[in-house]
Design a protein around this motif. Sequence first.
Motif, short mmCIF file in Angstrom:
data_model
loop_
_atom_site.label_atom_id
_atom_site.label_comp_id
_atom_site.label_asym_id
_atom_site.label_seq_id
_atom_site.Cartn_x
_atom_site.Cartn_y
_atom_site.Cartn_z
N PRO A 1 -6.91 -4.75 1.80
CA PRO A 1 -5.55 -4.30 1.49
C PRO A 1 -4.53 -5.42 1.72
O PRO A 1 -4.75 -6.32 2.51
CB PRO A 1 -5.32 -3.16 2.44
N GLU A 2 -3.44 -5.30 1.04
CA GLU A 2 -2.37 -6.28 1.17
C GLU A 2 -1.75 -6.19 2.56
O GLU A 2 -1.54 -5.11 3.10
CB GLU A 2 -1.31 -5.97 0.11
N VAL A 3 -1.46 -7.36 3.16
CA VAL A 3 -0.79 -7.39 4.46
C VAL A 3 0.71 -7.29 4.20
O VAL A 3 1.26 -8.02 3.38
CB VAL A 3 -1.13 -8.68 5.24
N ILE A 4 1.36 -6.39 4.92
CA ILE A 4 2.78 -6.12 4.70
C ILE A 4 3.58 -6.69 5.87
O ILE A 4 3.17 -6.58 7.03
CB ILE A 4 3.01 -4.60 4.58
N ASN A 5 4.71 -7.27 5.57
CA ASN A 5 5.61 -7.84 6.58
C ASN A 5 5.89 -6.80 7.66
O ASN A 5 6.09 -5.63 7.38
CB ASN A 5 6.90 -8.27 5.85
N GLY A 6 5.97 -7.26 8.91
CA GLY A 6 6.19 -6.36 10.05
C GLY A 6 7.54 -5.66 10.05
O GLY A 6 7.73 -4.67 10.76
N LYS A 7 8.50 -6.13 9.26
CA LYS A 7 9.82 -5.48 9.21
C LYS A 7 9.89 -4.43 8.10
O LYS A 7 10.89 -3.76 7.94
CB LYS A 7 10.90 -6.53 8.99
N THR A 8 8.82 -4.31 7.33
CA THR A 8 8.78 -3.34 6.22
C THR A 8 8.12 -2.06 6.71
O THR A 8 7.13 -2.10 7.44
CB THR A 8 7.97 -3.92 5.04
N THR A 11 5.69 0.97 1.45
CA THR A 11 5.06 0.17 0.40
C THR A 11 4.55 1.09 -0.71
O THR A 11 4.42 2.30 -0.51
CB THR A 11 3.90 -0.69 0.96
N THR A 12 4.25 0.51 -1.84
CA THR A 12 3.67 1.26 -2.95
C THR A 12 2.22 0.84 -3.11
O THR A 12 1.92 -0.36 -3.21
CB THR A 12 4.44 0.96 -4.26
N VAL A 13 1.34 1.80 -3.12
CA VAL A 13 -0.09 1.54 -3.30
C VAL A 13 -0.38 1.65 -4.79
O VAL A 13 0.00 2.64 -5.43
CB VAL A 13 -0.95 2.54 -2.49
N VAL A 14 -1.02 0.65 -5.36
CA VAL A 14 -1.26 0.62 -6.80
C VAL A 14 -2.76 0.67 -7.11
O VAL A 14 -3.60 0.59 -6.21
CB VAL A 14 -0.63 -0.63 -7.46
N ASP A 15 -3.08 0.79 -8.40
CA ASP A 15 -4.45 0.82 -8.90
C ASP A 15 -5.27 1.99 -8.38
O ASP A 15 -6.49 1.88 -8.18
CB ASP A 15 -5.18 -0.50 -8.61
N LEU A 16 -4.60 3.12 -8.15
CA LEU A 16 -5.32 4.33 -7.77
C LEU A 16 -5.77 5.06 -9.03
O LEU A 16 -5.22 4.86 -10.11
CB LEU A 16 -4.41 5.25 -6.95
N PRO A 42 -1.43 13.55 5.18
CA PRO A 42 -1.93 14.72 4.45
C PRO A 42 -2.51 14.26 3.11
O PRO A 42 -2.12 13.23 2.56
CB PRO A 42 -0.69 15.58 4.22
N LEU A 43 -3.46 15.03 2.58
CA LEU A 43 -4.04 14.70 1.28
C LEU A 43 -2.97 14.76 0.20
O LEU A 43 -2.14 15.66 0.19
CB LEU A 43 -5.16 15.68 0.93
N LEU A 44 -2.99 13.77 -0.67
CA LEU A 44 -2.02 13.71 -1.76
C LEU A 44 -2.79 13.42 -3.04
O LEU A 44 -3.59 12.49 -3.10
CB LEU A 44 -1.00 12.61 -1.51
N LYS A 45 -2.55 14.24 -4.06
CA LYS A 45 -3.25 14.05 -5.34
C LYS A 45 -2.34 13.26 -6.28
O LYS A 45 -1.17 13.59 -6.45
CB LYS A 45 -3.59 15.41 -5.95
N THR A 46 -2.89 12.22 -6.89
CA THR A 46 -2.13 11.45 -7.87
C THR A 46 -1.91 12.29 -9.13
O THR A 46 -2.62 13.27 -9.36
CB THR A 46 -2.87 10.14 -8.25
N LYS A 47 -0.93 11.90 -9.92
CA LYS A 47 -0.62 12.64 -11.13
C LYS A 47 -1.73 12.49 -12.16
O LYS A 47 -2.48 11.53 -12.15
CB LYS A 47 0.70 12.16 -11.72
N ALA A 48 -1.80 13.47 -13.07
CA ALA A 48 -2.80 13.43 -14.15
C ALA A 48 -2.41 12.37 -15.17
O ALA A 48 -1.25 11.96 -15.25
CB ALA A 48 -2.90 14.80 -14.81
N ALA A 49 -3.39 11.95 -15.97
CA ALA A 49 -3.17 10.97 -17.04
C ALA A 49 -4.16 11.26 -18.17
O ALA A 49 -5.14 11.98 -17.98
CB ALA A 49 -3.35 9.55 -16.52
#
Length: 193
Positions: A1-8, A11-16, A42-49
Motif C-alpha cells: 500500500p501507498e505510504v501516506i504523510n503523517g499529517k494526512t 486518503t482515497t483507495v483506488v483500483d478496487l 465497517p464493511l463497505l460495498k463499492t458501487k456497481a458498474a
Amino acid sequence: PEVINGKTHKTTVVDLSPWVEYEFRVVASNSVGIGEPSRPSPLLKTKAAVPVVAPTNVSGGGGSRSELVITWEPVPEELQNGEGFGYIVMLRPLGSTTWTKAVVASVDESKYVYRNESITPLSPFEVKVGVYNNEGEGTLTSISIVYSGEDEPQIAPAGTAALSISAAEVEVSWQPIAWNRHTGRVLGYEVRW
C-alpha cells in the motif's frame, strides 16, 4: 500500500473491484517500525458498474434437429459487478449479416438452446456471448463457430457384401458413410438379417 504523510488523515483507495465488500485498517509507522493495525472499519460495498469480463469457453453443438445449442463457462460472482446480472447470446448463420439476440437472465445458466424449424442439420453459426447487469451491457466474446443439431443419416451404407465363414458365421462388410451435412457424424452401424 501507498505510504501516506503523517499529517494526512484521509486518503482515497483506488483500483478496487466494483460491487465488492471491503473493510479497511490503518497502520502507523515510523523510523523504528510498524505499530498495531486499527480495528477493521465497517464493511463497505463499492458501487456497481457495467460488467467487463465476458464468459469463457463458448462452444456448443449437438441437440436435436432444428436446434442450436450454445454453451459457455459462467462468470464468477466477484466479476459480475452488480445486481441483475445475465447473459446476452448473439447468433447468426455463417455468412449472414443479421444477428439474432437472446437474453438469458439466470446468473448460473451456462447454456442456451435456439430452436427454429428452418435450421438445417449441421449448419454452422457464428456465436458471441456477452454479459449485462442493471448498469448496462458489457463485453462480448469473440466469434465462435457452433453447428446446429444433427438429423438421422439420410444415406444408407453402400457396397454391402456377405461372406460365409462357417456353418454358423457370416462376415458382413460395407463401405463407410462419408461425413457431410446429410449424414452427420456416424456413430455406429446396425446390421439386420
